[in-house]
Design a protein around this motif. Structure first.
Motif, mmCIF file in Angstrom:
data_model
loop_
_atom_site.group_PDB
_atom_site.id
_atom_site.type_symbol
_atom_site.label_atom_id
_atom_site.label_comp_id
_atom_site.label_asym_id
_atom_site.label_seq_id
_atom_site.Cartn_x
_atom_site.Cartn_y
_atom_site.Cartn_z
ATOM 1 N N TYR A 120 11.731 10.232 21.012
ATOM 2 C CA TYR A 120 12.726 10.982 20.750
ATOM 3 C C TYR A 120 13.385 10.465 19.341
ATOM 4 C CZ TYR A 120 12.076 13.824 25.046
ATOM 5 O OH TYR A 120 11.654 14.264 26.031
ATOM 6 N N ARG A 121 13.566 9.129 19.219
ATOM 7 C CA ARG A 121 14.213 8.565 18.154
ATOM 8 C C ARG A 121 13.837 9.058 16.754
ATOM 9 N NH1 ARG A 121 12.939 3.154 16.098
ATOM 10 N NH2 ARG A 121 14.379 2.736 14.570
ATOM 11 N N PRO A 122 12.332 9.433 16.321
ATOM 12 C CA PRO A 122 11.874 9.916 15.349
ATOM 13 C C PRO A 122 12.364 11.401 15.109
ATOM 14 C CG PRO A 122 10.059 8.750 16.432
ATOM 15 C CD PRO A 122 11.183 8.752 17.181
ATOM 16 N N ARG A 123 12.827 11.848 15.997
ATOM 17 C CA ARG A 123 13.122 13.348 15.911
ATOM 18 C C ARG A 123 14.714 13.786 15.848
ATOM 19 N NH1 ARG A 123 9.627 17.412 16.005
ATOM 20 N NH2 ARG A 123 10.600 18.534 17.743
ATOM 21 N N MET A 124 15.374 12.582 15.458
ATOM 22 C CA MET A 124 16.656 12.823 15.491
ATOM 23 C C MET A 124 17.320 13.757 14.111
ATOM 24 S SD MET A 124 18.283 11.822 17.987
ATOM 25 C CE MET A 124 17.726 10.932 19.740
ATOM 26 N N ALA A 125 16.516 13.294 13.030
ATOM 27 C CA ALA A 125 16.742 14.175 11.925
ATOM 28 C C ALA A 125 16.570 15.732 12.095
ATOM 29 C CB ALA A 125 16.093 13.628 10.670
ATOM 30 N N THR A 126 15.397 15.918 12.861
ATOM 31 C CA THR A 126 15.034 17.427 13.235
ATOM 32 C C THR A 126 15.990 18.076 14.058
ATOM 33 O OG1 THR A 126 12.802 16.418 13.149
ATOM 34 C CG2 THR A 126 13.296 18.668 14.055
ATOM 35 N N TYR A 127 16.798 17.245 14.969
ATOM 36 C CA TYR A 127 17.636 17.724 15.738
ATOM 37 C C TYR A 127 19.100 17.834 15.059
ATOM 38 C CZ TYR A 127 14.685 15.845 19.459
ATOM 39 O OH TYR A 127 13.607 15.302 20.238
ATOM 40 N N VAL A 128 19.362 17.224 14.084
ATOM 41 C CA VAL A 128 20.469 17.190 13.447
ATOM 42 C C VAL A 128 20.515 18.533 12.456
ATOM 43 C CG1 VAL A 128 22.174 16.337 11.546
ATOM 44 C CG2 VAL A 128 21.158 14.875 13.333
ATOM 45 N N ALA A 129 19.119 18.785 11.806
ATOM 46 C CA ALA A 129 19.066 19.978 11.015
ATOM 47 C C ALA A 129 19.091 21.166 11.932
ATOM 48 C CB ALA A 129 17.706 19.818 10.383
ATOM 49 N N HIS B 185 33.705 -3.628 17.785
ATOM 50 C CA HIS B 185 32.777 -3.381 18.579
ATOM 51 C C HIS B 185 32.385 -1.878 18.422
ATOM 52 C CE1 HIS B 185 30.596 -3.040 22.596
ATOM 53 N NE2 HIS B 185 31.252 -2.032 22.904
ATOM 54 N N LEU B 186 30.873 -1.607 18.796
ATOM 55 C CA LEU B 186 30.464 -0.280 18.293
ATOM 56 C C LEU B 186 30.179 0.424 19.808
ATOM 57 C CD1 LEU B 186 29.480 2.190 16.934
ATOM 58 C CD2 LEU B 186 27.202 0.742 16.363
ATOM 59 N N ASP B 187 30.591 1.447 20.351
ATOM 60 C CA ASP B 187 30.385 2.372 21.141
ATOM 61 C C ASP B 187 29.369 3.237 20.540
ATOM 62 O OD1 ASP B 187 30.023 4.147 22.950
ATOM 63 O OD2 ASP B 187 32.047 4.276 23.662
ATOM 64 N N GLY B 188 27.932 2.940 20.874
ATOM 65 C CA GLY B 188 26.864 3.716 20.315
ATOM 66 C C GLY B 188 26.272 4.560 21.297
ATOM 67 N N ALA B 189 26.907 5.081 22.127
ATOM 68 C CA ALA B 189 26.333 5.793 23.407
ATOM 69 C C ALA B 189 25.298 6.937 22.678
ATOM 70 C CB ALA B 189 27.476 6.609 24.022
ATOM 71 N N ARG B 190 25.702 7.384 21.362
ATOM 72 C CA ARG B 190 24.773 8.405 20.718
ATOM 73 C C ARG B 190 24.362 7.583 19.449
ATOM 74 N NH1 ARG B 190 27.838 10.045 24.245
ATOM 75 N NH2 ARG B 190 27.416 11.876 25.698
ATOM 76 N N LEU B 191 24.500 6.691 19.182
ATOM 77 C CA LEU B 191 24.056 5.967 18.039
ATOM 78 C C LEU B 191 22.664 6.499 17.118
ATOM 79 C CD1 LEU B 191 24.779 3.743 15.879
ATOM 80 C CD2 LEU B 191 23.318 2.286 16.769
ATOM 81 N N TRP B 192 21.614 6.804 18.051
ATOM 82 C CA TRP B 192 20.534 7.375 17.512
ATOM 83 C C TRP B 192 20.702 8.564 16.787
ATOM 84 C CZ3 TRP B 192 18.272 2.766 18.504
ATOM 85 C CH2 TRP B 192 18.506 2.154 19.632
ATOM 86 N N GLU B 193 21.557 9.335 17.251
ATOM 87 C CA GLU B 193 21.819 10.743 16.891
ATOM 88 C C GLU B 193 22.669 10.583 15.640
ATOM 89 O OE1 GLU B 193 21.975 9.333 19.963
ATOM 90 O OE2 GLU B 193 22.025 11.108 21.831
ATOM 91 N N ALA B 194 23.391 9.529 15.357
ATOM 92 C CA ALA B 194 24.202 9.594 14.336
ATOM 93 C C ALA B 194 23.327 8.881 13.106
ATOM 94 C CB ALA B 194 25.366 8.347 14.700
ATOM 95 N N MET B 195 22.361 8.277 13.175
ATOM 96 C CA MET B 195 21.656 7.724 12.201
ATOM 97 C C MET B 195 21.169 8.451 10.745
ATOM 98 S SD MET B 195 22.126 4.527 13.155
ATOM 99 C CE MET B 195 21.297 4.240 11.479
ATOM 100 N N PRO B 196 20.612 9.874 11.114
ATOM 101 C CA PRO B 196 20.375 10.433 10.121
ATOM 102 C C PRO B 196 21.572 10.851 8.903
ATOM 103 C CG PRO B 196 19.435 11.485 11.921
ATOM 104 C CD PRO B 196 20.595 10.348 12.473
#
Lengths: 363, 363
Positions: B258-267, B177-188
């Protein structure tokens, strides 16, 4: 017979409705909250913050209880209250009417999550009476009364009956819990303040999206220790949400806007019931509605009544009702009428004309 | 030393923030929903209706699962998923990291409501590894992995580690089971689609109010039979609310915005971590943040760091952080930085200046 438009086409085309406060699209409902909320108010956070605490204090004061906790739903609020009372008394049995929401409408969460036992008290078509209580109910941990009792059309016990039930509970160490899903709607009947009525009860649940027209949410009120424990169980249930403000703001708006109108709605419900009393093929229960609601029941089969109602709505522009159901104890199809701003705006002449046409169609 | 304004005065006066998407008053948040929603869209009703079903279908498709169900909270969604899996397998033990939300932050709801048992796997300060799995974990009903693992600053296992863990689960008939509370943030980090990643998992929970900036709410996704059963348990929990649309509309808005912006936030998170790496009195973990978050830890005592941060925010106009906490395994006070629109708007020059001044104050 000309082909009728579809059910949803007729409903959408009707400028008036008999039930509730009317149907409002999401965007318009959100705009009403924008208008109601203080522009600088910050979001609540996990049950903390001015917006939620201020409303909890307001409702606790209104209900004359030490403390109150806002919940996403009454299902959660009531199960938790009964669980805490049960853990304290060591008694698992909860007395409730066979129509009770906890028994009928919650997928037996009380049993699956909290190992409570339902002990049915009284009959489907009436309120619990003092004479229902005796040797058979002595082992109860708590007793739940719903005011008004929705599933029989909104009956209410008299004040004297409530006082007698309370005395029995006290004598037998049984917790007395109020399912006040429609408590605001019941208040004109008792001609007392909410706090005078709820003083009979150890804990109280009230709802904000029925007569008060909110988006959702409920409040549990009671002694401070109960509410402190309820916070822990609310967290366990997954009901301690990061933000509840859309529900809180809408509830506060409804409390201010619709609560003072309840006596008006009850009077309109009684006007409607008096008129229905003159019709041949529609019956009303209760005969004199003590709250803002009633059941209309019909001597004809469900499909025939639904067709007649659709034709009548199409003809008159008053949307009467969307569906009928059949109660376990009687074959007649029934529908629930709850009176709010919609019936006030429609006015009695239109309501009478539509109900008379419905009656004629059922002849 | 001149007297500082109070903490809340400093926070309110800061035009910039380091963490999240910024603090928005209720009224402004509601107006953003008004702008996002289709003007004719009707409210959902007890989980039915276009607004909620359309969003559930969208997220199910994004996560590559048969079905999805919107929940008021992740607490409710995850407990229910694990309960259903446990009832199916007859195994009560759920493997989870000691930092897991289910174990730490839900008042043991998993045990009180669902009689599940927590089996701690791995260590506080790192992700679960394939080498943590063996004879000791063979009786598990399910294994929960949180991506990214919030309480150690947002670490992520490699794709190869996840594949290896999945293979172990499969070989041992353990639900993954995936606890993906911040899954979007992990995708990049994984450079895969959500569906490619979640294909490793039997069920997935995602949240809408962290990186996606929503008001609340969560989704459980998995096989259709699981979601069907989850609907029943959701009702039992009191989570099948009459209306969830404020959460749904805000979630949909956040998903688009915000989902399309995740790579920007990670950078940006990595820029911040590189800069902190040059400072003398602030440490960053993970050293290279794989997601949009990190922990900053400090060699000085908590009160001293809080005072220095307040002075720095007051001087620079960048609100750094509101509080520090101490982890069970290390004495250094720590704060969580999650990067969103606030850090993007603040810009690196201001962020660097503020962090340098904080470091100087801690000398």
């Amino acid at each position: 017979m000309a082909t009728l438009p579809s059910k949803s086409e007729i409903m959408d085309a009707c400028p008036h409705r008999l039930v509730g406060h009317g149907v409002i699209p999401i965007q318009k409902q959100l705009l009403e909250l924008v208008d109601h909320v203080d522009p600088h108010l910050a979001a609540d956070r996990y049950g903390q913050g001015e917006v939620i605490r201020r409303f909890e204090d307001k409702i606790a004061a209104c209900l004359g209880k030490e403390a109150a906790l806002f919940f996403p739903s009454g299902t959660m609020a009531q199960q938790i209250a009964l669980r805490i009372w049960s853990d304290r008394s060591g008694r698992k049995a909860v007395g409730m009417n066979p129509t009770c929401h906890i028994f009928r409408d919650e997928q037996d969460g009380y049993a699956h999550l909290h190992h409570l036992e339902a002990k049915l008290v009284g009959e489907w078509d009436r309120q619990i009476r003092p004479s229902d209580l005796g040797a058979d109910t002595k082992g109860l941990g708590s007793l739940v009364i719903e005011l008004p009792q929705r599933n029989n059309g909104g009956t209410l016990p008299t004040w004297e009956e409530l006082v007698e039930i309370k005395a029995w509970c006290k004598a037998n160490d049984v917790v007395f819990h109020l399912d006040g899903a429609r408590l605001w709607e019941a208040m004109p009947y008792y001609a007392k303040t909410e706090a005078e009525l709820t003083a009979l009860f150890d804990s109280v649940y009230v709802s904000f999206y029925k007569g008060l027209g909110g988006i959702g949410g409920a409040m549990l009120a009671g002694p401070a220790w109960l509410i402190d424990e309820a916070r822990i169980w609310q967290r366990r249930h997954g009901g301690n949400l990061i933000h509840l403000y859309p529900y809180v703001v809408a509830a506060d708006r409804g409390f201010e806007k619709y609560r003072p109108r309840m006596a008006t709605y009850v009077a309109r419900a009684q006007e409607i019931s008096r008129f229905v009393g003159k019709l041949a093929h529609v019956r009303v229960t209760p005969e004199v509605p003590p709250a803002n609601m009633m059941h209309l029941s019909f001597t004809k089969p469900q499909a025939e009544v639904e067709q007649a109602a659709l034709e009548t709505s199409n003809e008159t522009g008053l949307w009467l009702f969307g569906g009928l159901w059949v109660r376990p104890f009687a074959p007649a199809p029934v529908t629930e009428i709850s009176v709010g701003e919609a019936a006030m705006a429609a006015g009695m002449p239109l309501i009478e004309r539509a109900l008379r046409r419905l009656d004629e169609r059922l002849a």
